[in-house]
Design an enzyme around this catalytic site. Structure first.
Site, PDB file in Angstrom:
ATOM      1  N   GLY A  66       0.690  -1.312   0.285  1.00 25.70           N
ATOM      2  CA  GLY A  66      -0.455  -0.169  -0.116  1.00 25.70           C
ATOM      3  C   GLY A  66       1.041   1.223   0.146  1.00 25.70           C
ATOM      4  N   GLN A  82       3.000  10.099   1.059  1.00 28.19           N
ATOM      5  CA  GLN A  82       4.532   9.174   1.431  1.00 28.19           C
ATOM      6  C   GLN A  82       4.856   9.710   0.147  1.00 28.19           C
ATOM      7  OE1 GLN A  82       2.307   5.084   1.929  1.00 28.19           O
ATOM      8  NE2 GLN A  82       5.196   5.033   2.770  1.00 28.19           N
ATOM      9  N   CYS A  95       7.359  -0.946   6.136  1.00 25.66           N
ATOM     10  CA  CYS A  95       6.402   0.205   5.419  1.00 25.66           C
ATOM     11  C   CYS A  95       7.766   0.815   4.528  1.00 25.66           C
ATOM     12  CB  CYS A  95       5.949   1.925   6.502  1.00 25.66           C
ATOM     13  SG  CYS A  95       5.238   3.329   6.100  1.00 25.66           S
ATOM     14  N   LEU A  96       7.307   1.482   3.610  1.00 28.78           N
ATOM     15  CA  LEU A  96       8.083   2.063   2.211  1.00 28.78           C
ATOM     16  C   LEU A  96       8.890   3.286   2.742  1.00 28.78           C
ATOM     17  CD1 LEU A  96       5.960   1.462  -0.748  1.00 28.78           C
ATOM     18  CD2 LEU A  96       7.991   0.641  -0.096  1.00 28.78           C
ATOM     19  N   HIS A 138      -3.865   0.886   8.811  1.00 30.07           N
ATOM     20  CA  HIS A 138      -1.528   1.071   8.554  1.00 30.07           C
ATOM     21  C   HIS A 138      -1.297   2.623   7.676  1.00 30.07           C
ATOM     22  CE1 HIS A 138       2.869   1.223   7.588  1.00 30.07           C
ATOM     23  NE2 HIS A 138       2.448   1.414   7.143  1.00 30.07           N
ATOM     24  N   GLU A 139      -2.273   2.325   6.184  1.00 29.22           N
ATOM     25  CA  GLU A 139      -2.179   3.722   5.319  1.00 29.22           C
ATOM     26  C   GLU A 139      -3.418   4.838   6.232  1.00 29.22           C
ATOM     27  OE1 GLU A 139      -0.248   3.641   3.262  1.00 29.22           O
ATOM     28  OE2 GLU A 139      -0.321   1.147   3.072  1.00 29.22           O
ATOM     29  N   HIS A 191      -1.107   6.629   7.960  1.00 33.91           N
ATOM     30  CA  HIS A 191      -0.299   7.923   7.384  1.00 33.91           C
ATOM     31  C   HIS A 191      -1.735   8.877   7.153  1.00 33.91           C
ATOM     32  CE1 HIS A 191       3.033   5.884   6.020  1.00 33.91           C
ATOM     33  NE2 HIS A 191       2.618   5.104   5.785  1.00 33.91           N
TER      34      HIS A 191
HETATM   35 CO    CO Z   1       3.440   3.100   5.329  1.00 35.31          CO
END
Ligand code: CO
Length: 158
Positions: free
Chosen positions: A46, A51, A93-94, A135-136, A139
């Site tokens: 995701g 991000q 997480c990216l 999680h998303e 953000h």
């Molecule tokens: Co993330």
């Protein structure tokens, strides 16, 4: 379509609250397309708009990942309408490269959101998808999983 640069957790931008989209214009469509390209390239599950440096309430998830296929769902102005159960497991997480952590999340989550045509829809995720939705969503409120992790690990190169 273009690849956008992924912001990492040293950047204060990831700690800011994102604004609602309300109306899906051409800039939002371009953002969605670029986010898809960026998610594909980074092989993540995701990706949330903050991000890639855009403080709008948007995230995308490859809901096909568990079946090894691509089916990217776009969530605009998402609202979590139902949560149940509990799961504890590994998360990454990216924007937090080289690390992972253990996080407890609900096991079933229903989100209502707008699609790129401006239509509201409902999506229910179980297990990994429930984890990913939470999680998303976090953000968009400037929350990182590292805030919620009971333990963190350094990832070793394979
Ligand atoms: Co993330």
């Amino acid at each position: 379509m273009a690849i956008r640069k992924i912001v990492t957790d040293e950047d204060e931008l990831l700690r800011k609250k994102s604004r609602e989209v309300v109306s899906v214009n051409n800039r939002i469509i371009t953002l969605l397309d670029d986010m898809k390209d960026t998610l594909r390239l980074s092989e993540g599950v995701g990706l949330a708009a903050p991000q890639v440096g855009i403080l709008r309430r948007i995230f995308i998830i490859n809901v096909g990942i568990e079946e090894d296929r691509e089916e990217i769902v776009e969530f605009i102005d998402p609202v979590i309408v139902e949560m149940s159960g509990e799961q504890t497991g590994a998360e990454g997480c990216l924007s937090v490269p080289g690390r992972s952590g253990t996080v407890t999340r609900p096991d079933k989550v229903t989100v209502e959101a707008t699609d790129r045509n401006g239509k509201r829809f409902s999506y229910t995720g179980i297990g990994l998808m429930a984890r990913c939705l939470c999680h998303e969503y976090d953000h968009l409120d400037g929350i990182l999983y590292t805030d919620k992790a009971s333990e963190m690990f350094e990832e070793t190169e394979e």
